[in-house]
Design a protein around this motif. Structure first.
Motif, PDB file in Angstrom:
ATOM      1  N   UNK A  29      -0.371  14.489   6.775  1.00  0.00           N
ATOM      2  CA  UNK A  29      -0.638  13.055   6.707  1.00  0.00           C
ATOM      3  C   UNK A  29       0.546  12.309   7.316  1.00  0.00           C
ATOM      4  N   UNK A  30       0.304  11.537   8.335  1.00  0.00           N
ATOM      5  CA  UNK A  30       1.349  10.702   8.937  1.00  0.00           C
ATOM      6  C   UNK A  30       1.362   9.321   8.295  1.00  0.00           C
ATOM      7  N   UNK A  31       2.562   8.755   8.132  1.00  0.00           N
ATOM      8  CA  UNK A  31       2.735   7.427   7.552  1.00  0.00           C
ATOM      9  C   UNK A  31       3.134   6.450   8.637  1.00  0.00           C
ATOM     10  N   UNK A  32       2.533   5.274   8.633  1.00  0.00           N
ATOM     11  CA  UNK A  32       2.801   4.268   9.658  1.00  0.00           C
ATOM     12  C   UNK A  32       2.688   2.879   9.032  1.00  0.00           C
ATOM     13  N   UNK A  33       2.757   1.833   9.884  1.00  0.00           N
ATOM     14  CA  UNK A  33       2.703   0.460   9.407  1.00  0.00           C
ATOM     15  C   UNK A  33       4.069  -0.043   9.017  1.00  0.00           C
ATOM     16  N   UNK A  34       4.115  -0.881   8.012  1.00  0.00           N
ATOM     17  CA  UNK A  34       5.356  -1.397   7.469  1.00  0.00           C
ATOM     18  C   UNK A  34       5.477  -0.998   6.007  1.00  0.00           C
ATOM     19  N   UNK A  72      -9.933   4.144   8.329  1.00  0.00           N
ATOM     20  CA  UNK A  72      -9.834   2.701   8.509  1.00  0.00           C
ATOM     21  C   UNK A  72      -8.768   2.155   7.560  1.00  0.00           C
ATOM     22  N   UNK A  73      -8.184   1.018   7.949  1.00  0.00           N
ATOM     23  CA  UNK A  73      -7.109   0.436   7.129  1.00  0.00           C
ATOM     24  C   UNK A  73      -7.583  -0.047   5.770  1.00  0.00           C
ATOM     25  N   UNK A 128      -5.845   3.905   4.197  1.00  0.00           N
ATOM     26  CA  UNK A 128      -5.992   4.561   5.489  1.00  0.00           C
ATOM     27  C   UNK A 128      -7.190   5.484   5.554  1.00  0.00           C
ATOM     28  N   UNK A 129      -7.539   6.134   4.451  1.00  0.00           N
ATOM     29  CA  UNK A 129      -8.685   7.042   4.392  1.00  0.00           C
ATOM     30  C   UNK A 129      -8.988   7.345   2.935  1.00  0.00           C
ATOM     31  N   UNK A 130     -10.182   7.924   2.705  1.00  0.00           N
ATOM     32  CA  UNK A 130     -10.534   8.433   1.396  1.00  0.00           C
ATOM     33  C   UNK A 130     -10.408   9.943   1.441  1.00  0.00           C
ATOM     34  N   UNK A 184       5.879  -2.602   3.378  1.00  0.00           N
ATOM     35  CA  UNK A 184       5.120  -3.397   2.422  1.00  0.00           C
ATOM     36  C   UNK A 184       3.607  -3.292   2.644  1.00  0.00           C
ATOM     37  N   UNK A 185       3.184  -2.661   3.769  1.00  0.00           N
ATOM     38  CA  UNK A 185       1.759  -2.418   4.042  1.00  0.00           C
ATOM     39  C   UNK A 185       1.607  -1.039   4.663  1.00  0.00           C
ATOM     40  N   UNK A 186       1.899   0.013   3.917  1.00  0.00           N
ATOM     41  CA  UNK A 186       1.872   1.369   4.486  1.00  0.00           C
ATOM     42  C   UNK A 186       0.443   1.817   4.788  1.00  0.00           C
ATOM     43  N   UNK A 187       0.310   2.573   5.872  1.00  0.00           N
ATOM     44  CA  UNK A 187      -0.980   3.133   6.273  1.00  0.00           C
ATOM     45  C   UNK A 187      -0.816   4.644   6.426  1.00  0.00           C
TER      46      UNK A 187
END
Length: 637
Positions: free
Chosen positions: A587-592, A524-525, A505-507, A594-597
């Motif tokens: 930091x917010x967590x999103x996605x799924x 970016x993803x 998601x970021x550096x 198995x593919x966390x962002x």
């Protein structure tokens, strides 16, 4: 009416052997006829009443070769089986060789039993009877009629029946019942030998297929079976393909009514959905007519009865370190569904974030209660566990439990009193090792205690259609339980710890530098931050997985928080807070899952860290060259 003791056919042939070619010398008989005759026969505790017998035996003498046609009604007691029979054949009697030949036999029968009607037909081109044996070149019996009975076809080739054995190089059985997706089909054939002295039956080359209700694919079957009717034991070696994957069973069972099975079971590949085959087997057994189910063997072995052997198929077949947190978490189970047992406890190690000490959270092992009463989906296929006991081993080449695969699973397996147990099963999971204890009862309640070490996280996520670039090594321990295999039925807790994984998601380093410079960080993803370790404790209930004590160690900084996963759509939501490079971060967590962002909440970060750019002082307007020239003349003149 006259009662007469009749010798058996072998005895009669033996006692009436002669070289005469005529039945009665000097006598020609054009025909023998029976009109509305009644004949009552007793044999082996059964009464056969032949009523309204009409028969014509054409030209029985002097050549002892005669066509026969007959029709009659037969009542068999005590079964109260009623038959309307029509038959035709050619009878050849050779007293010199002591043989009787029945050629072109054709028998049509319609009957009723317990209010159910059926039709049957028997065809055989040649059957020979002598004092020593019975030989049939080929014979076929077909039974059709009532839908509750189904259709049965039995055929045999080169059948030899003697006092010592029954033998046939080809015995073929076909059974068909139901329609559409509820169809049960059995098509099996094998050479067969029945030893009358030991009542031992051998079918040493079984080939065929079975189609079960609600199963789109038929199951190819091969192998061999040996049955000891007196001791009610079956030794078998069965090979099959279950949904395209090979399956093997080798072992023995004792008892026909409630088999006690011992043996080894091997599956090449197995999915949880494959358990529907056992439900289909259960339904298939429930639909079989009683005459096709295993019954107490009544095979006769004495020489006197052997002489009167009749072909009755129903009597010859039977049926690493964990995340930093100071919170100790105990993984619990719902005691209304499983009862806690004394014994082993699995541990989830926690690294204390401030004191550097290690805390332990325990996962108590559980056993399924023998007094389960909760409502369970009636479509679950577990009632089959009530019909036999099993003690042996199981090997599964690949076991798919949703997105997760276990390979080379090996375990002892017991089924006792309707409860299946896999104690201390071992498997390989994505380059790592797995140990698990499994229990399942007839009501569909199950419990799994799982321990996995050194699991390749990228490979796991790849099979789950996730981000295979995450990398890292995963360790986890879990106690899961439920009733059935739906998302809503899943409950329990999982403690997990992963090392050397990437958070996408970021550096982090570049983002904090940009924020300090009052710039917008790039998110970016495909950007990621290396982590030294992350972990947490997952509690699963009502189709949701809540992740508590979630912590991420970035090496120079840490973040902690909570997250949640919707098991129906796999969506992930959550939030982490921490401090890095002198900044308080959200930091917010999103996605799924198995593919966390991970997404930086830049607005909250700027507010928390007072990252508001100071206003720049206004620059004084410098005079232009023309202004300077005008000022020069103004000041001089």
């Amino acid at each position: 009416m006259q009662e007469t003791e009749c010798p058996s056919l072998p005895e009669w042939l033996k006692n009436n052997s002669t070289t005469d070619t005529a039945l009665i010398d000097g006598l020609t008989v054009e025909s023998i006829e029976f009109n509305d005759s009644d004949i009552h026969l007793k044999h082996d505790g059964r009464l056969f009443n032949l009523q309204n017998l009409r028969a014509v035996i054409s030209g029985p003498a002097p050549q002892m070769h005669a066509p026969v046609a007959l029709s009659t009604q037969i009542q068999i007691l005590p079964e109260n089986l009623l038959l309307d029979v029509q038959a035709g054949f050619s009878l050849d009697l050779n007293l010199a060789s002591g043989k009787v030949a029945i050629e072109n036999l054709s028998v049509q029968t319609s009957g009723t039993q317990q209010g159910k009607s059926f039709q049957a037909q028997l065809d055989s081109p040649l059957t020979q009877l002598s004092a020593e044996a019975i030989y049939t070149k080929t014979a076929k019996v077909q039974i059709t009629g009532d839908q509750s009975l189904g259709d049965v076809s039995l055929s045999v080739a080169e059948l030899h029946i003697s006092q010592d054995s029954w033998q046939a190089p080809d015995f073929h059985i076909q059974y068909n019942k139901g329609a559409g997706d509820q169809t049960l089909k059995v098509d099996l054939r094998s050479p067969i030998i029945f030893d009358t002295a030991t009542t031992f039956t051998t079918a040493d080359h079984i080939q065929g297929s079975i189609s079960l209700p609600e199963q789109a694919e038929s199951i190819p079957v091969s192998g061999n079976v040996k049955i000891d009717w007196n001791k009610e034991k079956i030794h078998s070696e069965i090979f099959a393909r279950l949904h395209g994957a090979p399956m093997t069973f080798r072992g023995e069972s004792a008892g026909f009514d409630f088999p006690d099975i011992k043996g080894d079971l091997v599956f090449g590949r197995l999915e949880l959905s494959d358990l529907s085959v056992f439900r289909s087997l259960q339904r298939a057994q429930a639909t079989l007519p009683a005459t096709l189910l295993p019954q107490q063997s009544e095979v006769q072995t004495s020489a006197s009865n052997e002489a009167n052997v009749e072909a009755q198929p129903s009597e010859l077949s039977s049926s690493g370190s964990q995340e930093d947190t100071s919170v100790e978490t105990t993984v619990e189970t719902d005691t209304s569904r499983v009862s806690q047992a004394d014994g082993d406890q699995s541990e989830v190690t926690k690294e204390h974030s401030h004191e550097g000490s290690n805390e332990v959270s325990s996962v108590a092992t559980s056993e399924i209660s023998d007094h389960e009463t909760a409502d369970i989906d009636s479509s679950l296929p577990f009632d089959f566990l009530n019909h036999f006991d099993f003690n042996g081993s199981i090997v599964i080449g690949e076991l798919s439990t949703g997105p997760v695969k276990l390979v080379q699973l090996k375990s002892n397996m017991q089924i006792q009193k309707g409860v299946l147990k896999l104690p201390k099963a071992k498997a390989l999971t994505y380059d790592g090792k797995t140990e698990l204890d499994v229990q399942l009862n007839t009501q569909g309640h199950w419990n799994v205690v799982y321990r996995g070490e050194s699991i390749n996280l990228s490979s796991l996520l790849n099979d789950a259609s996730g981000n295979s670039k995450v990398g890292g090594i995963l360790n986890l321990q879990a106690n899961l339980y439920g009733g059935g295999f739906t998302q809503q039925a899943l409950n329990g807790q999982i403690g997990f710890s992963a090392s050397q994984a990437k958070l996408f998601g970021f550096n982090l380093e570049d983002s904090t530098v940009a924020l300090k410079q009052y710039k917008e960080p790039e998110q970016k993803n495909d950007l990621f931050t290396e982590t030294e370790h992350f972990g947490g404790v997952v509690t699963i209930h009502d189709g949701r997985a809540v992740i508590d004590n979630l912590g991420v160690n970035f090496g120079s900084s840490r973040a902690r928080g909570q997250a949640q996963v919707d098991l129906n759509n796999h969506s992930l939501t959550g939030q982490l807070t921490g401090r890095s490079n002198g900044l308080d971060l959200t930091i917010n967590l999103a996605g799924q899952w198995q593919s966390p962002i991970a997404v930086l909440d830049t607005e909250q970060i700027r507010k928390a860290n007072n990252l508001v750019a100071k206003p720049q002082p206004k620059e004084e307007k410098k005079p232009s060259g023309w202004d300077k020239l005008k000022d020069f003349f103004r000041n001089r003149f």
